[in-house]
Motif scaffolding. Structure first.
Motif, PDB file in Angstrom:
ATOM      1  N   MET A 139      -9.039  13.129 -17.452  1.00 35.72           N
ATOM      2  CA  MET A 139      -9.177  13.920 -16.249  1.00 35.72           C
ATOM      3  C   MET A 139      -8.052  13.592 -15.270  1.00 35.72           C
ATOM      4  N   ILE A 140      -7.667  14.605 -14.513  1.00 30.91           N
ATOM      5  CA  ILE A 140      -6.654  14.432 -13.480  1.00 30.91           C
ATOM      6  C   ILE A 140      -7.369  14.347 -12.130  1.00 30.91           C
ATOM      7  N   PHE A 141      -6.960  13.377 -11.307  1.00 32.31           N
ATOM      8  CA  PHE A 141      -7.523  13.199  -9.977  1.00 32.31           C
ATOM      9  C   PHE A 141      -6.399  13.158  -8.947  1.00 32.31           C
ATOM     10  N   VAL A 142      -6.702  13.625  -7.745  1.00 33.85           N
ATOM     11  CA  VAL A 142      -5.824  13.450  -6.599  1.00 33.85           C
ATOM     12  C   VAL A 142      -6.464  12.375  -5.722  1.00 33.85           C
ATOM     13  N   VAL A 143      -5.690  11.341  -5.448  1.00 32.09           N
ATOM     14  CA  VAL A 143      -6.170  10.218  -4.640  1.00 32.09           C
ATOM     15  C   VAL A 143      -5.384  10.215  -3.332  1.00 32.09           C
ATOM     16  N   ILE A 144      -6.118  10.241  -2.226  1.00 30.02           N
ATOM     17  CA  ILE A 144      -5.492  10.158  -0.905  1.00 30.02           C
ATOM     18  C   ILE A 144      -5.804   8.785  -0.336  1.00 30.02           C
ATOM     19  N   ARG A 145      -4.750   8.120   0.116  1.00 29.81           N
ATOM     20  CA  ARG A 145      -4.900   6.799   0.727  1.00 29.81           C
ATOM     21  C   ARG A 145      -4.307   6.852   2.134  1.00 29.81           C
ATOM     22  N   ARG A 146      -4.793   5.984   3.003  1.00 24.21           N
ATOM     23  CA  ARG A 146      -4.336   5.951   4.391  1.00 24.21           C
ATOM     24  C   ARG A 146      -3.873   4.542   4.746  1.00 24.21           C
ATOM     25  N   ARG A 147      -2.786   4.504   5.488  1.00 27.10           N
ATOM     26  CA  ARG A 147      -2.311   3.221   6.005  1.00 27.10           C
ATOM     27  C   ARG A 147      -3.283   2.756   7.086  1.00 27.10           C
ATOM     28  N   SER A 148      -3.643   1.497   7.055  1.00 24.21           N
ATOM     29  CA  SER A 148      -4.700   0.970   7.928  1.00 24.21           C
ATOM     30  C   SER A 148      -4.153   0.513   9.277  1.00 24.21           C
ATOM     31  N   ASP A 149      -5.055   0.027  10.089  1.00 26.92           N
ATOM     32  CA  ASP A 149      -4.665  -0.519  11.393  1.00 26.92           C
ATOM     33  C   ASP A 149      -3.804  -1.771  11.255  1.00 26.92           C
ATOM     34  N   ASP A 150      -3.827  -2.412  10.096  1.00 23.57           N
ATOM     35  CA  ASP A 150      -3.003  -3.601   9.867  1.00 23.57           C
ATOM     36  C   ASP A 150      -1.560  -3.257   9.474  1.00 23.57           C
ATOM     37  N   TRP A 151      -1.288  -1.982   9.258  1.00 23.29           N
ATOM     38  CA  TRP A 151       0.070  -1.534   8.938  1.00 23.29           C
ATOM     39  C   TRP A 151       0.963  -1.788  10.143  1.00 23.29           C
ATOM     40  N   ASP A 152       2.117  -2.374   9.937  1.00 21.87           N
ATOM     41  CA  ASP A 152       3.060  -2.634  11.025  1.00 21.87           C
ATOM     42  C   ASP A 152       4.026  -1.452  11.126  1.00 21.87           C
ATOM     43  N   TRP A 153       3.731  -0.535  12.053  1.00 25.07           N
ATOM     44  CA  TRP A 153       4.529   0.685  12.193  1.00 25.07           C
ATOM     45  C   TRP A 153       5.937   0.399  12.697  1.00 25.07           C
ATOM     46  N   ALA A 154       6.209  -0.802  13.180  1.00 22.91           N
ATOM     47  CA  ALA A 154       7.556  -1.163  13.620  1.00 22.91           C
ATOM     48  C   ALA A 154       8.475  -1.467  12.442  1.00 22.91           C
ATOM     49  N   LEU A 155       7.886  -1.665  11.256  1.00 21.85           N
ATOM     50  CA  LEU A 155       8.671  -1.981  10.059  1.00 21.85           C
ATOM     51  C   LEU A 155       8.725  -0.803   9.114  1.00 21.85           C
ATOM     52  N   PRO A 156       9.838  -0.624   8.408  1.00 20.94           N
ATOM     53  CA  PRO A 156       9.882   0.390   7.353  1.00 20.94           C
ATOM     54  C   PRO A 156       8.890   0.033   6.235  1.00 20.94           C
ATOM     55  N   MET A 157       8.514   1.022   5.447  1.00 19.34           N
ATOM     56  CA  MET A 157       7.554   0.788   4.367  1.00 19.34           C
ATOM     57  C   MET A 157       7.999  -0.349   3.449  1.00 19.34           C
ATOM     58  N   ARG A 158       9.264  -0.347   3.086  1.00 22.74           N
ATOM     59  CA  ARG A 158       9.771  -1.339   2.132  1.00 22.74           C
ATOM     60  C   ARG A 158       9.958  -2.729   2.747  1.00 22.74           C
ATOM     61  N   SER A 159       9.674  -2.852   4.040  1.00 24.61           N
ATOM     62  CA  SER A 159       9.715  -4.157   4.709  1.00 24.61           C
ATOM     63  C   SER A 159       8.327  -4.663   5.071  1.00 24.61           C
ATOM     64  N   GLN A 160       7.287  -3.935   4.694  1.00 26.74           N
ATOM     65  CA  GLN A 160       5.920  -4.389   4.951  1.00 26.74           C
ATOM     66  C   GLN A 160       5.662  -5.669   4.141  1.00 26.74           C
ATOM     67  N   PRO A 161       4.703  -6.479   4.565  1.00 24.25           N
ATOM     68  CA  PRO A 161       4.391  -7.699   3.809  1.00 24.25           C
ATOM     69  C   PRO A 161       4.061  -7.384   2.347  1.00 24.25           C
ATOM     70  N   ALA A 162       4.559  -8.210   1.460  1.00 29.04           N
ATOM     71  CA  ALA A 162       4.269  -8.123   0.020  1.00 29.04           C
ATOM     72  C   ALA A 162       4.700  -6.797  -0.599  1.00 29.04           C
ATOM     73  N   TRP A 163       5.753  -6.193  -0.055  1.00 32.69           N
ATOM     74  CA  TRP A 163       6.267  -4.947  -0.637  1.00 32.69           C
ATOM     75  C   TRP A 163       6.564  -5.118  -2.129  1.00 32.69           C
ATOM     76  N   ASP A 164       7.213  -6.209  -2.499  1.00 34.72           N
ATOM     77  CA  ASP A 164       7.630  -6.402  -3.893  1.00 34.72           C
ATOM     78  C   ASP A 164       6.444  -6.423  -4.849  1.00 34.72           C
ATOM     79  N   VAL A 165       5.373  -7.113  -4.487  1.00 34.23           N
ATOM     80  CA  VAL A 165       4.219  -7.180  -5.395  1.00 34.23           C
ATOM     81  C   VAL A 165       3.462  -5.853  -5.424  1.00 34.23           C
TER      82      VAL A 165
END
Length: 103
Positions: A1-27
């Motif tokens: 089956m095919i599913f569409v999953v929508i996820r939301r960035r939480s209140d812990d997201w640091d909007w001052a940082l780019p996505m690729r600079s968020q904590p634990a980006w590499d993992v």
């Protein structure tokens, strides 16, 4: 089956940082890349610009909704409370590259 999953960035997201600079980006990126390589994630990414989008969409292939949810629950960013799954919906794809033909 095919599913569409929508996820939301939480209140812990640091909007001052780019996505690729968020904590634990590499993992997080390694985990998501592994899901794509195994064929679970067919497509995915932020809905809007990479650094400003509040929501992310993934198209996944899974035997059922529970499996789809469980795979995202193990994402390091979910475990760190940076992303939350908002919805998981089955998708009846009729057109395009994800469409399945039945004989």
């Amino acid at each position: 089956m095919i599913f569409v999953v929508i996820r939301r960035r939480s209140d812990d997201w640091d909007w001052a940082l780019p996505m690729r600079s968020q904590p634990a980006w590499d993992v997080h990126a390694a985990y998501m890349d592994a899901l794509a390589e195994e064929g679970f994630i067919l497509a995915g990414g932020p809905l809007g610009s990479e650094d400003e989008a509040a929501r992310v969409m993934h198209v996944v292939e899974a035997p059922d909704e529970r499996t789809a949810i469980d795979r995202f629950e193990r994402d390091p960013w979910t475990l760190m409370d940076l992303l939350h799954t908002v919805s998981v919906e089955p998708w009846s794809v009729l057109l395009g590259g994800f469409a399945r033909t039945t004989a």
